[in-house]
Design an enzyme around this catalytic site. Structure first.
Site, short mmCIF file in Angstrom:
data_model
loop_
_atom_site.label_atom_id
_atom_site.label_comp_id
_atom_site.label_asym_id
_atom_site.label_seq_id
_atom_site.Cartn_x
_atom_site.Cartn_y
_atom_site.Cartn_z
CE1 TYR A 133 -3.55 2.67 0.83
CE2 TYR A 133 -2.07 3.31 2.61
CZ TYR A 133 -3.17 3.57 1.82
OH TYR A 133 -3.89 4.72 2.01
CB ALA A 154 5.48 0.58 -2.35
CE LYS A 182 -3.75 5.65 -1.78
NZ LYS A 182 -4.68 6.56 -2.49
CB ILE A 234 -10.93 8.13 5.26
CG1 ILE A 234 -9.74 8.84 4.60
CG2 ILE A 234 -12.25 8.84 4.93
CD1 ILE A 234 -9.74 8.75 3.09
#
Length: 153
Positions: A71, A73, A75, A104
């Site tokens: 994730y 890497a 982003k 979130i």
């Protein structure tokens, strides 16, 4: 077309030795979709006198925890794409920025982290407000920014 609000993404938790398919999935979901949307929008945005691209990155890509490699890497790639596009378009009126949310407050995140303190998380409306600011005339001098939207995490 004046603005692309590029709210794309997904998450998978796995240790680095997990299936490579998850790395490919995170790359496609969190980076390739951002690239494709930007590429499709750029010809139209370049005709605007105040074009805006606002991508959604992730605070977790700045400091990845265990199980967040794929994730983070992907982003981080979206962050660098944002910076590169801002440089490529800086001679124009187009601005390219990203927001970097922490967690979130979504139904999926609540289900996945049922024991967490949801009151510290970023509300979708708070993230939207940050994105709308970057898309506004008030942010016309801001480009290449990676804006943390942490909530109280």
């Amino acid at each position: 077309m004046d603005c692309l609000l590029n709210a794309v993404g997904g998450f998978v938790w796995q240790m680095t030795d997990g299936p490579l398919e998850n790395w490919d999935r995170m790359h496609r979901m969190n980076l390739t979709t951002v690239l494709n949307a930007c590429r499709a929008a750029l010809p139209h945005l370049s005709q605007s006198t105040a074009g805006r691209i606002v991508n959604v990155g992730a605070l977790g890509a700045l400091q990845a925890g265990a199980g967040m490699g794929a994730y983070a890497a992907s982003k981080a790639g979206a962050h660098k794409l944002t910076e590169a596009l801002a440089e490529e378009t800086k001679a124009t009126a187009l601005t390219v920025n990203a927001v970097l949310p922490s967690i979130i407050d979504t139904p999926a995140n609540r289900a996945d982290m049922a024991d967490a303190d949801f009151s510290t998380w970023v509300q979708p409306s708070e993230l939207a407000a940050a994105m709308l600011f970057l898309a506004s005339d008030a942010a016309s001098a801001v480009t290449g920014a990676l804006l943390p939207v942490k909530g109280r995490v």
